[in-house]
Every structure is written in structure tokens, then in C-alpha cells.
Design a protein around this motif. Sequence first.
Motif, short mmCIF file in Angstrom:
data_model
loop_
_atom_site.label_atom_id
_atom_site.label_comp_id
_atom_site.label_asym_id
_atom_site.label_seq_id
_atom_site.Cartn_x
_atom_site.Cartn_y
_atom_site.Cartn_z
N GLU A 60 51.07 17.19 85.55
CA GLU A 60 50.21 17.06 84.39
C GLU A 60 50.26 18.34 83.54
O GLU A 60 49.58 18.43 82.53
N LEU A 61 51.05 19.33 83.98
CA LEU A 61 51.10 20.63 83.32
C LEU A 61 52.12 20.62 82.19
O LEU A 61 53.30 20.43 82.43
N ILE A 62 51.66 20.82 80.97
CA ILE A 62 52.54 20.92 79.81
C ILE A 62 52.19 22.23 79.09
O ILE A 62 51.03 22.50 78.82
N ARG A 63 53.22 23.03 78.82
CA ARG A 63 53.03 24.27 78.06
C ARG A 63 54.15 24.38 77.03
O ARG A 63 55.24 23.87 77.24
N THR A 64 53.88 25.09 75.94
CA THR A 64 54.85 25.28 74.88
C THR A 64 55.41 26.69 74.95
O THR A 64 54.65 27.66 74.91
N VAL A 65 56.74 26.79 75.05
CA VAL A 65 57.42 28.08 75.03
C VAL A 65 57.79 28.38 73.59
O VAL A 65 58.42 27.57 72.92
N GLU A 66 57.35 29.54 73.12
CA GLU A 66 57.60 29.96 71.74
C GLU A 66 58.54 31.16 71.74
O GLU A 66 58.73 31.80 72.77
N PRO A 67 59.14 31.47 70.58
CA PRO A 67 60.01 32.66 70.51
C PRO A 67 59.24 33.90 70.96
O PRO A 67 58.03 34.02 70.73
N GLY A 68 59.92 34.82 71.60
CA GLY A 68 59.28 36.05 72.06
C GLY A 68 58.76 35.90 73.48
O GLY A 68 59.31 35.17 74.29
N SER A 69 57.66 36.57 73.75
CA SER A 69 57.09 36.64 75.09
C SER A 69 56.02 35.57 75.30
O SER A 69 55.15 35.39 74.45
N ASN A 70 56.08 34.88 76.44
CA ASN A 70 55.10 33.85 76.79
C ASN A 70 54.54 34.15 78.18
O ASN A 70 55.30 34.41 79.11
#
Length: 136
Positions: free
Chosen positions: A117-127
Motif C-alpha cells: 500500500e506504500l506509494i511515494r514519489t521520487v523527485e529530482p535531487g535528494s529524497n
Amino acid sequence: MIARLFSLFLVSCCLIGCSSSGPELGTVDGTVTLDGNPLPKAVVSFRPVAGGRTAEGVTDENGNFIIEFAAGAKGALLGDHEIRVTTYREKVIGDNGRVEDPGVPEKVPKRFNEESELIRTVEPGSNHFDLELTSS
């Protein structure tokens, strides 16, 4: 003359960096806890929802992880990811029939791995993602 020009080109690339032909990645790190306690030796997988290569990392004794896309390439593809966390390790039996590795049972509920159920958004740079899992 051509050899000198080629050498100059190689030195220039080393000094200023050649452009990368790989996909754009965002660096990803974080911690995993289960019921408030660090979860050591867990595999953390970031699977792109839109498709593409899964990136993984393993938690240390304090539950910290760093995601790697490929050998030497830290990070994950940009965009939404289904995150799966698992502690399961299969039992290994040697050619002599003896158990070489007893394996590890799964400690993480299915809703955080097989049926994540875990959804995360990876964005440019550091996450940075802290994954606070519960067994109930």
C-alpha cells in the motif's frame, strides 16, 4: 596529431564530466521501522508504477537504507513508486543435504510487501522517506 586531440578530449571529459546517457534518477534514502523499532536487514524495493527498473537497498542495524538503481548508480527513476519491504530469506540446503543457511521468516505484513500500500514519489535531487510500518 589525432592521438593528441583524442587525448585532449579524454582529459576534458574527466575534468568537466561527460554527459550521462542513463535515465534521470533521484537519490533515495530513509529509515524503516516496524512497530516503532528499527528493522535491520530488510530489502527495500522501489518499483516504478509506470514501469521500468526496480531499485533496491538493504537496511542496516538502525533501519537506514540507501537505494541503488544499478551497481554504482544510487537512486531510483523519477515518478511514483510502489515500495515493498521484506525480511524473508529462503532456506539454503547444500549439495550434501545439510542446511547451509536457515533463512529468515517474513516479519513484514503483506500490505507492505506482496500487496504493498506504500506509494511515494521520487523527485529530482535528494529524497528521504521514513517508512513507519506496523504489524497490526
